[in-house]
Design an enzyme around this catalytic site. Structure first.
Site, PDB file in Angstrom:
ATOM      1  N   HIS A   1      66.770  19.002 119.134  1.00  0.00           N
ATOM      2  CA  HIS A   1      66.333  18.542 117.896  1.00  0.00           C
ATOM      3  C   HIS A   1      66.644  17.266 117.531  1.00  0.00           C
ATOM      4  O   HIS A   1      66.300  16.632 116.400  1.00  0.00           O
ATOM      5  CB  HIS A   1      66.903  19.464 116.759  1.00  0.00           C
ATOM      6  CG  HIS A   1      66.618  20.934 116.487  1.00  0.00           C
ATOM      7  ND1 HIS A   1      65.244  21.392 116.619  1.00  0.00           N
ATOM      8  CD2 HIS A   1      67.539  22.015 116.525  1.00  0.00           C
ATOM      9  CE1 HIS A   1      65.123  22.572 116.530  1.00  0.00           C
ATOM     10  NE2 HIS A   1      66.537  23.175 116.433  1.00  0.00           N
TER      11      HIS A   1
ATOM     12  N   ASP B   1      68.041  32.561 120.643  1.00  0.00           N
ATOM     13  CA  ASP B   1      67.966  33.133 119.268  1.00  0.00           C
ATOM     14  C   ASP B   1      66.691  33.906 118.948  1.00  0.00           C
ATOM     15  O   ASP B   1      66.459  34.208 117.787  1.00  0.00           O
ATOM     16  CB  ASP B   1      68.340  31.759 118.229  1.00  0.00           C
ATOM     17  CG  ASP B   1      67.490  30.436 118.717  1.00  0.00           C
ATOM     18  OD1 ASP B   1      66.999  30.601 119.722  1.00  0.00           O
ATOM     19  OD2 ASP B   1      67.947  29.563 118.218  1.00  0.00           O
TER      20      ASP B   1
ATOM     21  N   HIS C   1      63.561  28.205 117.353  1.00  0.00           N
ATOM     22  CA  HIS C   1      63.207  26.859 116.818  1.00  0.00           C
ATOM     23  C   HIS C   1      62.394  25.761 117.498  1.00  0.00           C
ATOM     24  O   HIS C   1      62.718  25.585 118.682  1.00  0.00           O
ATOM     25  CB  HIS C   1      64.523  26.259 116.058  1.00  0.00           C
ATOM     26  CG  HIS C   1      65.178  27.131 115.228  1.00  0.00           C
ATOM     27  ND1 HIS C   1      66.395  27.784 115.615  1.00  0.00           N
ATOM     28  CD2 HIS C   1      65.362  27.482 113.810  1.00  0.00           C
ATOM     29  CE1 HIS C   1      67.183  28.434 114.847  1.00  0.00           C
ATOM     30  NE2 HIS C   1      66.151  28.510 113.794  1.00  0.00           N
TER      31      HIS C   1
ATOM     32  N   ASP D   1      63.379  28.400 122.781  1.00  0.00           N
ATOM     33  CA  ASP D   1      64.157  28.459 121.877  1.00  0.00           C
ATOM     34  C   ASP D   1      63.322  29.138 120.612  1.00  0.00           C
ATOM     35  O   ASP D   1      62.020  28.887 120.402  1.00  0.00           O
ATOM     36  CB  ASP D   1      65.133  27.272 121.339  1.00  0.00           C
ATOM     37  CG  ASP D   1      65.941  27.436 120.379  1.00  0.00           C
ATOM     38  OD1 ASP D   1      67.125  27.254 120.761  1.00  0.00           O
ATOM     39  OD2 ASP D   1      65.691  27.321 118.923  1.00  0.00           O
TER      40      ASP D   1
END
Length: 410
Positions: free
Chosen positions: A211, A335, A251, A249
């Site tokens: 990120h 995740d 996200h 991931d």
């Protein structure tokens, strides 16, 4: 278990795990199942309800240690790291200056000068300097707003560079970021040397990175590890022109995508939850894939392995093969697991243990067994599941790449 003293990694068909500590230094509790991390790491992990990267790393390392003899555990050793020099082609000078000086300037303000609103107060007690968090952000960076610059005050600067309030500046941050960088350096080097024999590397930095963008950080990420791996592959030392980054991931790897959006030599393919439902909300939509080297594959909440994930992963892998990458960095978030506490607050996926074995097989089948590959740990917050999930991906990848390399269909 093999350690860094073992010089026969290539011949033995091992894959290498690079982390700041070795599993032998991690004790288990009285049940013999739960790792015990030191007091400093416990305090750092306690800063967030979900993000416990030091404990996660210990769990995964002890799981791999107990389940496989195919892993060579190595640490990067101690050598001087200059973050500004290493990341200068990835992050802005202003962001790097901020991250490397923020804590000392925050400390120098003294208790009287530190605004309580800029302090992350989670009950650390008296006499402890609380981590720095933003209290305000500037207007969005757009062309006509050229009069917006980061304040010279550290409490103002963090609002300029940080995108949220859950990625604080702490006293140990710079030391950990230097360690993370050395882990990526060693991982890339080993992956080049071992790839001809089917070897690969799993890098376990403390902090995730996908990120972190050129001029901002957030989402638990400070510096972009996958971007660093890509840039290192492309240095004169290794001479690889085209690199692919596969982000698995939950996200979107929005920071990685933004860094390489206009770079025709780096492909970024990201599988993630539809940003209409989850973080980072403003990036990761399918129609952002206007650049030939950006592929966003947003998936619906509740996605299962057979209900969309497997097909999306194959699409990403087919794209990587058409790109003809000379090396691959894989941002491996865990995740995506069913019941991940960070993901299910808003949406969540429903992958389970066996699905991660299939994931590892799928990736190995798609990529040439002599392609340098570095898995880089990103997110994953269900602590009773991350050990099995990580082990399944890595051991399946290894199984297909080495033991089944003559029968694994590609």
């Amino acid at each position: 278990m093999t350690t860094e003293e073992d010089k026969q990694d290539d011949k033995n068909g091992l894959f290498v795990l690079v982390a700041p500590t070795l599993p032998g230094s991690i004790a288990l509790d009285e049940t013999g199942t739960r790792p015990i991390i030191d007091v400093t790491d416990q305090a750092a992990d306690a800063l967030d309800n979900f993000n416990h990267p030091r404990f996660r790393r210990a769990i995964i390392m002890k799981t791999l240690e107990s389940t496989s003899e195919k892993v060579s555990f190595q640490s990067p050793g101690k050598h001087e790291i200059c973050l500004k020099s290493l990341y200068r082609d990835i992050h802005s000078e202003g962001l790097l200056d901020f991250l490397t000086t923020a804590w000392s300037r925050w400390d120098a303000l003294t208790e009287q000068g530190r605004d309580p609103g800029s302090s992350l107060d989670i009950g650390q007690g008296e006499g402890v300097i609380k981590p720095l968090i933003p209290t305000n952000m500037p207007l969005p960076r757009v062309v006509h707003q050229k009069n917006q610059f980061p304040s010279q005050n550290v409490m103002g600067q963090i609002g300029y560079y940080c995108t949220d309030m859950c990625t604080p500046i702490t006293g140990i941050l710079t030391t950990e970021l230097k360690s993370d960088a050395s882990i990526i350096q060693k991982a890339v080097d080993i992956s080049i040397k071992s790839s001809q024999s089917g070897g690969f590397v799993y890098a376990m930095p403390t902090h995730p990175g996908h990120h972190a963008a050129r001029d901002s950080f957030g989402g638990y990420c400070y510096l972009n590890q996958a971007a660093l791996a890509a840039k290192l592959f492309q240095t004169e030392k290794y001479g690889i022109r085209k690199v692919a980054i596969l982000d698995i991931d939950y996200h979107c790897g929005n920071g990685t995508i933004s860094i390489f959006h206009n770079d025709s030599t780096v492909l970024v393919a990201s599988l993630h939850c539809d940003p209409n439902f989850d973080y980072p909300f403003h990036s990761g939509f399918a129609d952002e894939s206007s650049c030939a080297t950006t592929l966003n594959l947003p998936l619906a909440p509740g996605t299962t392995w057979e209900g969309g994930y497997r097909q999306a992963l194959q699409t990403a892998l087919d794209t990587i093969n058409r790109f003809k990458a000379g090396a691959v960095a894989i941002s491996m978030g865990l995740d995506t697991h069913e019941g991940d506490p960070c993901a299910i607050r808003r949406a969540g996926f429903c992958l389970k243990g066996k699905d991660y074995w299939e994931m590892g097989l799928s990736i190995a089948k798609a990529l040439s067994e002599q392609l340098p590959v570095v898995f880089i740990q990103e997110g994953g917050y269900r602590m009773d599941a991350v050990g099995e999930a990580a082990s399944n991906v890595l051991l399946a990848f290894h199984h297909c790449r080495t033991e089944l390399k003559n029968t694994c269909q590609r």
